[in-house]
Scaffold this motif. Structure first.
Motif, PDB file in Angstrom:
ATOM      1  N   PRO A   1       1.019  -0.984  -0.028  1.00 46.65           N
ATOM      2  CA  PRO A   1      -0.050  -0.251  -0.175  1.00 46.65           C
ATOM      3  C   PRO A   1       0.700   1.169   0.050  1.00 46.65           C
ATOM      4  CG  PRO A   1      -1.014  -1.652   1.524  1.00 46.65           C
ATOM      5  CD  PRO A   1       0.105  -2.061   1.017  1.00 46.65           C
ATOM      6  N   ALA A   2       0.271   1.723  -0.797  1.00 49.61           N
ATOM      7  CA  ALA A   2       0.799   3.465  -0.994  1.00 49.61           C
ATOM      8  C   ALA A   2       1.632   4.282   0.341  1.00 49.61           C
ATOM      9  CB  ALA A   2       0.403   4.541  -2.172  1.00 49.61           C
ATOM     10  N   ARG A   3       0.465   3.961   1.383  1.00 46.08           N
ATOM     11  CA  ARG A   3       0.255   4.733   2.649  1.00 46.08           C
ATOM     12  C   ARG A   3      -0.438   4.416   4.075  1.00 46.08           C
ATOM     13  NH1 ARG A   3      -1.841   8.373  -0.942  1.00 46.08           N
ATOM     14  NH2 ARG A   3      -0.146   9.243  -1.444  1.00 46.08           N
ATOM     15  N   GLY A   4       0.010   5.071   4.883  1.00 44.02           N
ATOM     16  CA  GLY A   4      -0.789   4.083   5.791  1.00 44.02           C
ATOM     17  C   GLY A   4      -0.829   3.218   6.815  1.00 44.02           C
ATOM     18  N   TRP A   5      -1.412   2.578   7.872  1.00 42.80           N
ATOM     19  CA  TRP A   5      -1.180   1.597   8.635  1.00 42.80           C
ATOM     20  C   TRP A   5      -0.757   0.350   7.996  1.00 42.80           C
ATOM     21  CZ3 TRP A   5      -3.481  -2.976   9.627  1.00 42.80           C
ATOM     22  CH2 TRP A   5      -4.965  -2.928   9.303  1.00 42.80           C
ATOM     23  N   LEU A   6      -1.164  -0.398   7.350  1.00 39.75           N
ATOM     24  CA  LEU A   6      -1.506  -1.122   6.321  1.00 39.75           C
ATOM     25  C   LEU A   6       0.169  -0.926   5.851  1.00 39.75           C
ATOM     26  CD1 LEU A   6      -3.246  -3.501   6.735  1.00 39.75           C
ATOM     27  CD2 LEU A   6      -3.498  -2.971   3.350  1.00 39.75           C
ATOM     28  N   ARG A   7       0.437  -0.545   5.225  1.00 42.54           N
ATOM     29  CA  ARG A   7       1.454   0.090   4.878  1.00 42.54           C
ATOM     30  C   ARG A   7       3.222  -0.522   5.493  1.00 42.54           C
ATOM     31  NH1 ARG A   7       4.238   1.273   0.264  1.00 42.54           N
ATOM     32  NH2 ARG A   7       6.548   2.200   0.430  1.00 42.54           N
ATOM     33  N   TRP A   8       2.977  -0.537   7.303  1.00 44.83           N
ATOM     34  CA  TRP A   8       3.821  -0.289   8.316  1.00 44.83           C
ATOM     35  C   TRP A   8       4.057  -1.080   8.512  1.00 44.83           C
ATOM     36  CZ3 TRP A   8       7.759   3.195   7.976  1.00 44.83           C
ATOM     37  CH2 TRP A   8       7.836   3.974   7.293  1.00 44.83           C
ATOM     38  N   TYR A   9       2.356  -2.003   8.270  1.00 42.43           N
ATOM     39  CA  TYR A   9       2.608  -3.581   8.657  1.00 42.43           C
ATOM     40  C   TYR A   9       3.199  -4.440   8.264  1.00 42.43           C
ATOM     41  CZ  TYR A   9       0.410  -7.871  10.625  1.00 42.43           C
ATOM     42  OH  TYR A   9       0.495  -8.927  11.424  1.00 42.43           O
ATOM     43  N   MET A  10       3.022  -4.366   6.866  1.00 46.25           N
ATOM     44  CA  MET A  10       3.272  -5.271   5.829  1.00 46.25           C
ATOM     45  C   MET A  10       5.140  -5.392   5.901  1.00 46.25           C
ATOM     46  SD  MET A  10       0.863  -6.653   4.285  1.00 46.25           S
ATOM     47  CE  MET A  10       2.312  -7.518   2.650  1.00 46.25           C
ATOM     48  N   VAL A  11       5.523  -4.251   6.675  1.00 43.34           N
ATOM     49  CA  VAL A  11       7.100  -3.701   6.344  1.00 43.34           C
ATOM     50  C   VAL A  11       7.447  -4.526   7.613  1.00 43.34           C
ATOM     51  CG1 VAL A  11       8.906  -2.400   6.866  1.00 43.34           C
ATOM     52  CG2 VAL A  11       6.485  -1.931   5.098  1.00 43.34           C
ATOM     53  N   PHE A  12       6.224  -4.288   8.344  1.00 44.55           N
ATOM     54  CA  PHE A  12       6.983  -5.137   9.832  1.00 44.55           C
ATOM     55  C   PHE A  12       6.584  -6.375   9.946  1.00 44.55           C
ATOM     56  CE2 PHE A  12       4.912  -7.173  13.585  1.00 44.55           C
ATOM     57  CZ  PHE A  12       5.932  -7.172  14.645  1.00 44.55           C
ATOM     58  N   ALA A  13       5.773  -6.640   8.794  1.00 44.98           N
ATOM     59  CA  ALA A  13       6.005  -8.385   9.282  1.00 44.98           C
ATOM     60  C   ALA A  13       6.034  -9.190   7.621  1.00 44.98           C
ATOM     61  CB  ALA A  13       4.170  -9.051   8.990  1.00 44.98           C
ATOM     62  N   LEU A  14       7.321  -8.982   7.160  1.00 43.10           N
ATOM     63  CA  LEU A  14       7.755  -9.553   5.940  1.00 43.10           C
ATOM     64  C   LEU A  14       9.174 -10.270   6.607  1.00 43.10           C
ATOM     65  CD1 LEU A  14       7.334  -9.466   2.790  1.00 43.10           C
ATOM     66  CD2 LEU A  14       9.552  -7.695   3.075  1.00 43.10           C
TER      67      LEU A  14
END
Length: 205
Positions: free
Chosen positions: A71-84
Protein backbone atom coordinates in the motif's frame (compact mmCIF):
# COMPACT_ATOMS: atom_id res chain seq x y z
CA UNK A 1 8.09 -23.19 14.01
CA UNK A 2 6.66 -20.83 16.61
CA UNK A 3 6.16 -23.74 19.00
CA UNK A 4 9.77 -24.88 18.62
CA UNK A 5 11.01 -21.31 19.12
CA UNK A 6 8.94 -20.83 22.28
CA UNK A 7 10.13 -24.15 23.69
CA UNK A 8 13.83 -23.53 22.95
CA UNK A 9 13.66 -19.93 24.18
CA UNK A 10 12.28 -20.92 27.57
CA UNK A 11 14.64 -23.90 27.82
CA UNK A 12 17.53 -21.46 27.27
CA UNK A 13 16.61 -19.76 30.55
CA UNK A 14 14.24 -16.93 29.61
CA UNK A 15 10.79 -16.31 31.06
CA UNK A 16 7.84 -17.60 29.05
CA UNK A 17 6.27 -14.15 28.73
CA UNK A 18 9.45 -12.74 27.13
CA UNK A 19 9.23 -15.41 24.42
CA UNK A 20 5.65 -14.39 23.65
CA UNK A 21 6.47 -10.67 23.76
CA UNK A 22 9.36 -11.17 21.33
CA UNK A 23 7.06 -12.92 18.86
CA UNK A 24 4.55 -10.07 19.08
CA UNK A 25 6.98 -7.15 18.85
CA UNK A 26 10.03 -8.59 17.04
CA UNK A 27 8.57 -11.32 14.81
CA UNK A 28 11.84 -11.94 12.99
CA UNK A 29 11.58 -15.62 12.11
CA UNK A 30 15.11 -17.02 11.74
CA UNK A 31 16.57 -14.14 13.77
CA UNK A 32 14.50 -15.22 16.76
CA UNK A 33 16.07 -18.67 16.56
CA UNK A 34 19.45 -16.97 16.51
CA UNK A 35 18.55 -15.32 19.82
CA UNK A 36 18.27 -18.67 21.62
CA UNK A 37 21.98 -19.68 21.79
CA UNK A 38 22.95 -16.07 22.44
CA UNK A 39 20.56 -15.96 25.38
CA UNK A 40 21.81 -19.32 26.64
CA UNK A 41 25.42 -18.07 26.57
CA UNK A 42 24.49 -15.07 28.71
CA UNK A 43 25.08 -12.29 26.19
CA UNK A 44 23.60 -8.89 27.11
CA UNK A 45 20.35 -7.73 25.53
CA UNK A 46 22.20 -4.97 23.67
CA UNK A 47 24.42 -7.50 21.88
CA UNK A 48 21.40 -9.65 20.97
CA UNK A 49 19.57 -6.56 19.66
CA UNK A 50 22.50 -5.52 17.45
CA UNK A 51 22.92 -9.05 16.08
CA UNK A 52 19.19 -9.25 15.32
CA UNK A 53 19.35 -5.91 13.53
CA UNK A 54 22.28 -7.08 11.37
CA UNK A 55 20.57 -10.34 10.44
CA UNK A 56 17.32 -8.54 9.62
CA UNK A 57 19.07 -6.17 7.21
CA UNK A 58 18.38 -8.92 4.70
CA UNK A 59 14.73 -7.88 4.88
CA UNK A 60 15.65 -4.55 3.28
CA UNK A 61 16.13 -6.43 0.01
CA UNK A 62 12.83 -8.24 0.56
CA UNK A 63 11.05 -4.92 0.94
CA UNK A 64 12.68 -3.38 -2.14
CA UNK A 65 11.51 -6.24 -4.35
CA UNK A 66 7.91 -5.83 -3.11
CA UNK A 67 7.99 -2.04 -2.75
CA UNK A 68 5.54 -1.30 -5.55
CA UNK A 69 3.08 -3.96 -4.38
CA UNK A 70 2.67 -2.60 -0.86
CA UNK A 71 0.00 0.00 0.00
CA UNK A 72 1.21 3.52 -0.77
CA UNK A 73 0.52 4.83 2.74
CA UNK A 74 -1.21 4.19 6.03
CA UNK A 75 -0.92 1.65 8.83
CA UNK A 76 -1.38 -1.27 6.45
CA UNK A 77 1.87 -0.38 4.69
CA UNK A 78 3.81 -0.19 7.95
CA UNK A 79 2.39 -3.48 9.16
CA UNK A 80 3.42 -5.16 5.89
CA UNK A 81 6.95 -3.81 6.36
CA UNK A 82 7.03 -5.09 9.95
CA UNK A 83 5.59 -8.54 9.14
CA UNK A 84 7.79 -9.29 6.13
CA UNK A 85 9.59 -12.41 7.38
CA UNK A 86 11.28 -15.06 5.25
CA UNK A 87 8.13 -17.18 5.24
CA UNK A 88 5.79 -14.32 4.37
CA UNK A 89 8.08 -13.05 1.63
CA UNK A 90 8.24 -16.51 0.07
CA UNK A 91 4.45 -16.74 -0.04
CA UNK A 92 3.89 -13.19 -1.30
CA UNK A 93 6.29 -13.68 -4.19
CA UNK A 94 4.29 -16.68 -5.41
CA UNK A 95 0.82 -15.07 -5.41
CA UNK A 96 -0.48 -13.31 -8.55
CA UNK A 97 0.61 -9.69 -8.99
CA UNK A 98 -3.06 -8.73 -9.11
CA UNK A 99 -3.51 -9.76 -5.46
CA UNK A 100 -4.95 -6.80 -3.52
CA UNK A 101 -3.20 -5.14 -0.58
CA UNK A 102 -5.69 -6.43 1.96
CA UNK A 103 -5.21 -10.04 0.87
CA UNK A 104 -1.44 -9.66 1.12
CA UNK A 105 -1.86 -8.18 4.60
CA UNK A 106 -4.07 -11.10 5.60
CA UNK A 107 -1.32 -13.52 4.59
CA UNK A 108 1.16 -11.60 6.75
CA UNK A 109 -1.27 -11.41 9.68
CA UNK A 110 -2.03 -15.13 9.42
CA UNK A 111 1.67 -15.99 9.60
CA UNK A 112 2.17 -13.56 12.49
CA UNK A 113 -0.84 -14.92 14.39
CA UNK A 114 0.19 -18.55 13.98
CA UNK A 115 3.72 -17.70 15.10
CA UNK A 116 2.42 -16.03 18.27
CA UNK A 117 0.03 -18.89 19.01
CA UNK A 118 2.80 -21.43 18.46
CA UNK A 119 5.16 -19.46 20.70
CA UNK A 120 2.58 -19.47 23.51
CA UNK A 121 2.14 -23.21 23.16
CA UNK A 122 5.88 -23.90 23.05
CA UNK A 123 6.69 -21.52 25.91
CA UNK A 124 4.11 -23.17 28.18
CA UNK A 125 5.50 -26.63 27.40
CA UNK A 126 9.08 -25.42 27.83
CA UNK A 127 8.36 -23.88 31.22
CA UNK A 128 6.85 -27.13 32.51
CA UNK A 129 9.06 -29.80 30.94
CA UNK A 130 12.80 -29.85 31.58
CA UNK A 131 13.89 -32.06 28.71
CA UNK A 132 16.58 -31.66 26.08
CA UNK A 133 15.35 -32.36 22.55
CA UNK A 134 18.60 -32.40 20.58
CA UNK A 135 18.20 -31.39 16.96
CA UNK A 136 14.79 -29.80 17.45
CA UNK A 137 16.03 -26.55 15.91
CA UNK A 138 16.58 -28.42 12.62
CA UNK A 139 12.95 -27.57 11.88
CA UNK A 140 14.22 -24.19 10.63
CA UNK A 141 16.39 -25.85 7.99
CA UNK A 142 13.36 -27.92 7.00
CA UNK A 143 11.32 -24.74 6.57
CA UNK A 144 13.81 -23.25 4.13
CA UNK A 145 13.92 -26.51 2.19
CA UNK A 146 10.13 -26.32 1.77
CA UNK A 147 10.28 -22.64 0.78
CA UNK A 148 12.95 -23.43 -1.82
CA UNK A 149 10.77 -26.14 -3.34
CA UNK A 150 7.78 -23.77 -3.56
CA UNK A 151 9.91 -21.06 -5.14
CA UNK A 152 11.19 -23.59 -7.67
CA UNK A 153 7.66 -24.64 -8.60
CA UNK A 154 6.63 -21.06 -9.35
CA UNK A 155 9.92 -19.98 -10.92
CA UNK A 156 10.15 -17.82 -14.02
CA UNK A 157 13.85 -18.61 -14.35
CA UNK A 158 16.23 -21.22 -12.90
CA UNK A 159 19.07 -18.70 -12.70
CA UNK A 160 18.52 -17.51 -9.06
CA UNK A 161 18.73 -21.05 -7.67
CA UNK A 162 21.87 -21.89 -9.64
CA UNK A 163 23.48 -18.59 -8.63
CA UNK A 164 22.78 -19.37 -4.96
CA UNK A 165 24.18 -22.89 -5.23
CA UNK A 166 27.34 -21.75 -7.04
CA UNK A 167 27.85 -18.84 -4.60
CA UNK A 168 27.67 -21.13 -1.57
CA UNK A 169 29.93 -23.69 -3.25
CA UNK A 170 32.54 -20.97 -3.74
CA UNK A 171 32.11 -19.51 -0.24
CA UNK A 172 32.18 -22.72 1.81
CA UNK A 173 35.87 -23.64 1.21
CA UNK A 174 36.89 -20.11 2.25
CA UNK A 175 35.19 -20.12 5.65
CA UNK A 176 32.56 -22.50 6.92
CA UNK A 177 31.35 -20.15 9.66
CA UNK A 178 30.72 -17.18 7.36
CA UNK A 179 29.94 -19.08 4.16
CA UNK A 180 26.28 -18.01 4.16
CA UNK A 181 27.11 -14.30 4.48
CA UNK A 182 29.70 -14.50 1.68
CA UNK A 183 27.26 -16.45 -0.50
CA UNK A 184 24.59 -13.79 0.00
CA UNK A 185 27.04 -11.04 -0.98
CA UNK A 186 28.09 -12.97 -4.09
CA UNK A 187 24.45 -13.55 -5.00
CA UNK A 188 23.69 -9.83 -4.65
CA UNK A 189 26.66 -8.94 -6.87
CA UNK A 190 25.54 -11.49 -9.46
CA UNK A 191 22.01 -10.05 -9.34
CA UNK A 192 23.26 -6.50 -9.95
CA UNK A 193 25.49 -7.62 -12.82
CA UNK A 194 22.67 -9.68 -14.35
CA UNK A 195 20.23 -6.80 -14.16
CA UNK A 196 22.77 -4.42 -15.71
CA UNK A 197 23.41 -6.87 -18.52
CA UNK A 198 19.68 -7.35 -19.16
CA UNK A 199 19.09 -3.60 -19.17
CA UNK A 200 21.97 -3.05 -21.62
CA UNK A 201 20.54 -5.71 -23.95
CA UNK A 202 17.16 -3.99 -23.80
CA UNK A 203 18.68 -0.65 -24.73
CA UNK A 204 20.53 -2.19 -27.67
CA UNK A 205 17.35 -3.87 -28.88
Amino acid sequence: LGTVFGFLFVQAGASWWIAILSSILIFAGAAQYMMVPMLASGLPISAIAVATLVVNLLHVFYGLSLFNRFPARGWLRWYMVFALTDETYSVLTTVPESTCHHDMARVAALNHGWWILGTIFGAVIGSQAQIALAGLDFVLATLFAVLTVEQWRTRKSSAPLWVAIIAYTLAYPLTTKNALVIAIVLSCIASVLWRGRTRKKGELA
